[in-house]
Design a protein around this motif. Structure first.
Motif, mmCIF file in Angstrom:
data_model
loop_
_atom_site.group_PDB
_atom_site.id
_atom_site.type_symbol
_atom_site.label_atom_id
_atom_site.label_comp_id
_atom_site.label_asym_id
_atom_site.label_seq_id
_atom_site.Cartn_x
_atom_site.Cartn_y
_atom_site.Cartn_z
ATOM 1 N N THR A 124 -46.613 -9.005 -15.970
ATOM 2 C CA THR A 124 -48.034 -8.840 -15.669
ATOM 3 C C THR A 124 -48.897 -9.285 -16.839
ATOM 4 N N ALA A 125 -48.525 -8.886 -18.044
ATOM 5 C CA ALA A 125 -49.305 -9.282 -19.224
ATOM 6 C C ALA A 125 -49.308 -10.796 -19.404
ATOM 7 N N ALA A 126 -48.150 -11.422 -19.207
ATOM 8 C CA ALA A 126 -48.070 -12.874 -19.352
ATOM 9 C C ALA A 126 -48.896 -13.587 -18.285
ATOM 10 N N ALA A 127 -48.852 -13.068 -17.050
ATOM 11 C CA ALA A 127 -49.629 -13.685 -15.968
ATOM 12 C C ALA A 127 -51.123 -13.558 -16.216
ATOM 13 N N VAL A 128 -51.564 -12.418 -16.742
ATOM 14 C CA VAL A 128 -52.981 -12.244 -17.077
ATOM 15 C C VAL A 128 -53.395 -13.271 -18.129
ATOM 16 N N ALA A 129 -52.550 -13.481 -19.131
ATOM 17 C CA ALA A 129 -52.876 -14.451 -20.189
ATOM 18 C C ALA A 129 -53.030 -15.858 -19.611
ATOM 19 N N THR A 130 -52.074 -16.277 -18.770
ATOM 20 C CA THR A 130 -52.154 -17.638 -18.245
ATOM 21 C C THR A 130 -53.304 -17.811 -17.255
ATOM 22 N N HIS A 131 -53.601 -16.787 -16.471
ATOM 23 C CA HIS A 131 -54.726 -16.900 -15.532
ATOM 24 C C HIS A 131 -56.060 -16.955 -16.271
ATOM 25 N N LEU A 132 -56.181 -16.223 -17.358
ATOM 26 C CA LEU A 132 -57.405 -16.307 -18.161
ATOM 27 C C LEU A 132 -57.624 -17.726 -18.670
ATOM 28 N N GLY A 133 -56.543 -18.366 -19.124
ATOM 29 C CA GLY A 133 -56.678 -19.712 -19.652
ATOM 30 C C GLY A 133 -56.765 -20.783 -18.598
ATOM 31 N N SER A 134 -55.940 -20.677 -17.556
ATOM 32 C CA SER A 134 -55.809 -21.776 -16.602
ATOM 33 C C SER A 134 -57.027 -21.956 -15.715
ATOM 34 N N GLN A 135 -57.677 -20.860 -15.341
ATOM 35 C CA GLN A 135 -58.839 -21.001 -14.467
ATOM 36 C C GLN A 135 -59.977 -21.739 -15.178
ATOM 37 N N GLY A 136 -60.169 -21.435 -16.443
ATOM 38 C CA GLY A 136 -61.158 -22.191 -17.201
ATOM 39 C C GLY A 136 -60.727 -23.625 -17.414
ATOM 40 N N ALA A 137 -59.408 -23.839 -17.596
ATOM 41 C CA ALA A 137 -58.905 -25.191 -17.842
ATOM 42 C C ALA A 137 -59.084 -26.089 -16.625
ATOM 43 N N LEU A 138 -58.994 -25.530 -15.408
ATOM 44 C CA LEU A 138 -59.232 -26.336 -14.217
ATOM 45 C C LEU A 138 -60.646 -26.915 -14.220
ATOM 46 N N ILE A 139 -61.596 -26.073 -14.611
ATOM 47 C CA ILE A 139 -62.981 -26.549 -14.709
ATOM 48 C C ILE A 139 -63.105 -27.556 -15.845
ATOM 49 N N ALA A 140 -62.452 -27.256 -16.975
ATOM 50 C CA ALA A 140 -62.548 -28.128 -18.156
ATOM 51 C C ALA A 140 -61.984 -29.512 -17.879
ATOM 52 N N SER A 141 -60.859 -29.590 -17.168
ATOM 53 C CA SER A 141 -60.276 -30.901 -16.894
ATOM 54 C C SER A 141 -61.206 -31.741 -16.027
ATOM 55 N N ALA A 142 -61.877 -31.106 -15.059
ATOM 56 C CA ALA A 142 -62.820 -31.851 -14.221
ATOM 57 C C ALA A 142 -63.982 -32.381 -15.046
ATOM 58 N N PHE A 143 -64.521 -31.539 -15.935
ATOM 59 C CA PHE A 143 -65.635 -31.992 -16.766
ATOM 60 C C PHE A 143 -65.191 -33.027 -17.792
ATOM 61 N N ALA A 144 -63.944 -32.948 -18.235
ATOM 62 C CA ALA A 144 -63.439 -33.973 -19.157
ATOM 63 C C ALA A 144 -63.418 -35.338 -18.483
ATOM 64 N N VAL A 145 -63.033 -35.362 -17.207
ATOM 65 C CA VAL A 145 -63.044 -36.615 -16.454
ATOM 66 C C VAL A 145 -64.467 -37.106 -16.262
ATOM 67 N N LEU A 146 -65.364 -36.198 -15.889
ATOM 68 C CA LEU A 146 -66.750 -36.591 -15.641
ATOM 69 C C LEU A 146 -67.426 -37.114 -16.904
ATOM 70 N N GLU A 147 -67.104 -36.511 -18.047
ATOM 71 C CA GLU A 147 -67.727 -36.942 -19.298
ATOM 72 C C GLU A 147 -67.294 -38.343 -19.720
ATOM 73 N N THR A 148 -66.152 -38.804 -19.212
ATOM 74 C CA THR A 148 -65.713 -40.165 -19.510
ATOM 75 C C THR A 148 -66.187 -41.160 -18.458
ATOM 76 N N GLY A 149 -67.018 -40.695 -17.511
ATOM 77 C CA GLY A 149 -67.540 -41.571 -16.477
ATOM 78 C C GLY A 149 -66.616 -41.747 -15.296
ATOM 79 N N GLY A 150 -65.648 -40.830 -15.144
ATOM 80 C CA GLY A 150 -64.671 -40.972 -14.067
ATOM 81 C C GLY A 150 -65.229 -40.733 -12.687
#
Length: 443
Positions: free
Chosen positions: A32-58
């Motif tokens: 449970t502790a490990a899953a909480v850690a990865t969900h905290l990071g991964s949900q933000g990372a999904l948004i971050a990866s999309a914005f990383a693409v957009l910032e390069t003009g993708g």
């Protein structure tokens, strides 16, 4: 039916299959502790990866390609991941997968922070992340199910899912705020750190209570054995077939049609974000409800709740005003969580421990395999039939397939029980004698 047992405080004295001590409480806490850690990071990372693409003009096309690059290997390697997790110690598979995710996200972060990453580079790193997830997910599901005892399973799964959903909501909100202030690169770096922490926690999982696997005939033989386990249970394969389509049309509704309707009819992305937040809140409330409730006829209760998954498509087809859509999305979140916990509890009580990961991989493969196809066809379907008709069609598919599954006797009659299962489909029937006596009575 209610449960008063706390899986985190009640000692577990018997393994799911076989004699000997069981370190279930410790494993459950680590998972449970490990899953909480990865969900905290991964949900933000999904948004971050999309914005990383957009910032390069993708543009939107680039965002879609990066997302697809993650999904395709996830689907392709799931079955291999499930067989491997039933052959090797599951915690080692999980740690190795976390290490791959950590390295891929760290490399993604470095590319974003130090320059302008190319689209192919982001797709490659996203594909590595999807590969890691394909090997991790079946091992994690098998490990979680082997870490709780039968009478505590439903409540344990509800608490686990409540914690991870809460972390996901918090991670998405925190990630969005950090992207606005620091940019997507640092959020990707945080996700890499979260995988590092989670992998370290999972390295301490104890698999001593899991019986050693007998030498087999190789990976192909393991996959065939898993397939026989899967296809030999009518309740299992029919619900997976149902969700192959249901998941696909729900994702197409929320990922493709929802933003378009919000832009043209509801006032922009803000109302749609509010509706998605209501869905997330509903999943947390649904898990909280299932902490206290233990439906006697598991699959009947779970399948009836699936009808609510038609609500988002119907609400967007009208379209409903924002408050009505928010209520519908909240109800959908509650309902899908009821199904999810009933489903996990059923797998826990019906599938032998040594085959859990393989069965989970067939479940995930069927449930996720049609999603890329549905999202790709959503646009052509709108052009061919109109958006309103396409949305009503999505709602109708959910209702019709869910109604069809209710004609399967084992789905209607599956009963909650606490005895462990040690055999395959032939000697561990899905419907107990108690369930058979309940046919015809309301659940």
């Amino acid at each position: 039916m209610t449960s008063t047992t706390d899986p985190q405080t009640e000692p577990q004295t018997a393994p799911r299959n076989g004699p000997g001590p069981r370190p279930g409480r410790r494993n459950y806490t680590l998972l449970t502790a490990a899953a909480v850690a990865t969900h905290l990071g991964s949900q933000g990372a999904l948004i971050a990866s999309a914005f990383a693409v957009l910032e390069t003009g993708g543009g939107a096309g680039g965002v879609g390609l990066v997302a697809a690059a993650r999904t395709v290997p996830l689907v392709l390697f799931l079955l291999v991941g499930g067989a491997l997790a039933d052959r090797l110690p599951r915690h080692r598979v999980m740690v190795a997968a976390n290490a791959l995710n950590c390295v891929s996200q760290a490399a993604f972060a470095v590319l974003v922070l130090t320059g302008e990453p190319r689209l192919w580079q982001m797709m490659l790193l996203s594909a590595l992340g999807g590969t890691g997830q394909a090997f991790f997910s079946p091992a994690n599901e098998g490990m979680l199910m082997s870490s709780v005892s039968g009478e505590q399973a439903g409540r344990a799964f509800a608490l686990y899912r409540m914690a991870t959903h809460g972390a996901g909501i918090g991670g998405a909100a925190l990630g969005g705020a950090l992207i606005a202030v620091f940019g997507p690169g640092w959020v990707l770096a945080i996700d890499a750190g979260a995988f590092l922490v989670a992998g370290a926690l999972r390295a301490f999982l104890d698999v001593g209570h899991i019986p050693a696997r007998a030498p087999g005939g190789g990976m192909i033989a393991d996959l065939r054995d898993g397939w026989r386990e899967f296809i030999g249970r009518s309740w299992l394969w029919t619900i997976v077939v149902q969700f192959a389509v249901v998941n696909a049309v729900v994702v197409a509704t929320e990922a493709v049609y929802g933003p378009v309707v919000a832009k043209e009819e509801l006032g922009g992305p803000g109302p749609w974000g509010l509706a998605l937040a209501a869905f997330g809140a509903g999943t947390v409330v649904g898990a909280l409800v299932m902490v206290r409730r233990r439906p006697r006829r598991l699959l009947l209760a779970g399948t009836l709740s699936v009808f609510a998954l038609a609500l988002p498509a119907a609400g967007l087809a009208v379209p409903l005003p924002v408050p009505g859509l928010v209520v519908m999305m909240f109800a959908t979140g509650v309902s899908i969580e009821v199904f999810g916990i009933c489903w996990m509890t059923t797998l826990h009580q019906e599938i032998p421990e040594e085959k859990l990961s393989r069965v989970a991989s067939y479940d995930m493969f069927g449930s996720f395999g049609m999603i890329p196809v549905a999202t790709a066809l959503a646009g052509p379907a709108e052009s061919a039939f109109g958006r309103t008709s396409a949305l009503w069609g999505c709602a109708a598919l959910v209702v019709l397939l869910t109604a069809a599954v209710l004609f399967v006797p084992d789905v209607r009659n599956m009963t909650l029980r606490t005895e462990p299962v040690t055999g395959g489909p032939a000697d561990s029937p899905a419907v107990s004698a108690d369930a058979e006596s309940a046919v015809g009575r309301p659940g």
